[in-house]
Design a protein around this motif. Sequence first.
Motif, PDB file in Angstrom:
ATOM      1  N   GLY A  26     -34.747 -16.363 -19.455  1.00  0.00           N
ATOM      2  CA  GLY A  26     -35.164 -17.730 -19.743  1.00  0.00           C
ATOM      3  C   GLY A  26     -36.367 -18.168 -18.934  1.00  0.00           C
ATOM      4  N   VAL A  27     -36.913 -17.264 -18.113  1.00  0.00           N
ATOM      5  CA  VAL A  27     -38.123 -17.564 -17.343  1.00  0.00           C
ATOM      6  C   VAL A  27     -39.306 -17.309 -18.271  1.00  0.00           C
ATOM      7  N   SER A  28     -40.244 -18.243 -18.333  1.00  0.00           N
ATOM      8  CA  SER A  28     -41.344 -18.109 -19.278  1.00  0.00           C
ATOM      9  C   SER A  28     -42.212 -16.889 -18.963  1.00  0.00           C
ATOM     10  N   GLY A  29     -42.775 -16.327 -20.018  1.00  0.00           N
ATOM     11  CA  GLY A  29     -43.671 -15.188 -19.856  1.00  0.00           C
ATOM     12  C   GLY A  29     -44.868 -15.536 -18.992  1.00  0.00           C
ATOM     13  N   PRO A  42     -42.218 -17.343  -6.964  1.00  0.00           N
ATOM     14  CA  PRO A  42     -40.952 -17.760  -7.585  1.00  0.00           C
ATOM     15  C   PRO A  42     -40.041 -18.450  -6.581  1.00  0.00           C
ATOM     16  N   THR A  43     -39.205 -19.320  -7.090  1.00  0.00           N
ATOM     17  CA  THR A  43     -38.135 -19.859  -6.252  1.00  0.00           C
ATOM     18  C   THR A  43     -37.104 -18.739  -6.082  1.00  0.00           C
ATOM     19  N   ILE A  44     -36.206 -18.900  -5.149  1.00  0.00           N
ATOM     20  CA  ILE A  44     -35.153 -17.907  -4.951  1.00  0.00           C
ATOM     21  C   ILE A  44     -34.309 -17.792  -6.216  1.00  0.00           C
ATOM     22  N   ASP A  45     -34.012 -18.919  -6.845  1.00  0.00           N
ATOM     23  CA  ASP A  45     -33.218 -18.912  -8.078  1.00  0.00           C
ATOM     24  C   ASP A  45     -33.912 -18.113  -9.174  1.00  0.00           C
ATOM     25  N   THR A  46     -35.202 -18.350  -9.354  1.00  0.00           N
ATOM     26  CA  THR A  46     -35.958 -17.634 -10.384  1.00  0.00           C
ATOM     27  C   THR A  46     -36.013 -16.150 -10.071  1.00  0.00           C
ATOM     28  N   LEU A  47     -36.305 -15.804  -8.836  1.00  0.00           N
ATOM     29  CA  LEU A  47     -36.379 -14.400  -8.454  1.00  0.00           C
ATOM     30  C   LEU A  47     -35.026 -13.720  -8.645  1.00  0.00           C
ATOM     31  N   ARG A  49     -32.712 -14.489 -10.825  1.00  0.00           N
ATOM     32  CA  ARG A  49     -32.500 -14.279 -12.265  1.00  0.00           C
ATOM     33  C   ARG A  49     -33.279 -13.066 -12.751  1.00  0.00           C
ATOM     34  N   LEU A  50     -34.524 -12.925 -12.296  1.00  0.00           N
ATOM     35  CA  LEU A  50     -35.363 -11.796 -12.717  1.00  0.00           C
ATOM     36  C   LEU A  50     -34.798 -10.472 -12.196  1.00  0.00           C
ATOM     37  N   VAL A  51     -34.489 -10.449 -10.923  1.00  0.00           N
ATOM     38  CA  VAL A  51     -34.005  -9.225 -10.284  1.00  0.00           C
ATOM     39  C   VAL A  51     -32.649  -8.820 -10.853  1.00  0.00           C
ATOM     40  N   THR A  52     -31.766  -9.784 -11.074  1.00  0.00           N
ATOM     41  CA  THR A  52     -30.446  -9.492 -11.633  1.00  0.00           C
ATOM     42  C   THR A  52     -30.578  -8.905 -13.033  1.00  0.00           C
ATOM     43  N   ALA A  53     -31.457  -9.468 -13.849  1.00  0.00           N
ATOM     44  CA  ALA A  53     -31.670  -8.940 -15.199  1.00  0.00           C
ATOM     45  C   ALA A  53     -32.176  -7.502 -15.149  1.00  0.00           C
TER      46      ALA A  53
END
Length: 102
Positions: A26-29, A42-47, A49-53
């Motif tokens: 859900g993070v924009s391209g 990135p915020t910690i939350d955004t990072l 989400r990216l790393v977990t995916a």
Amino acid sequence: MDIGKKLRRIREEKKWSAYRLTQLTGVSGHHIKGIEEGTRQPTIDTLERLVTALGSTLAEFFNDNEECTYLSENEKKLIDNYRSMKESKAQALLIMSEALNQ
């Protein structure tokens, strides 16, 4: 550590497009591209989400040891299931898995 370069390297190793990562997180391209190019932080939350995916954890991501192991989807499910069990059931599962591994 260059967060964007590492994120891009992991994504490309998995042969994923930024678009696929966008779909999964859900993070924009545009935001992902900015992170990878180093123009956005990135915020910690955004990072997370990216790393977990990408099949990792923040701890693994920030580990400078190049021998980092990424979990498969099945491994993630096993860990999630184990963590949600009562202690007695978790111990029984551990014993069973050790017996199956022999």
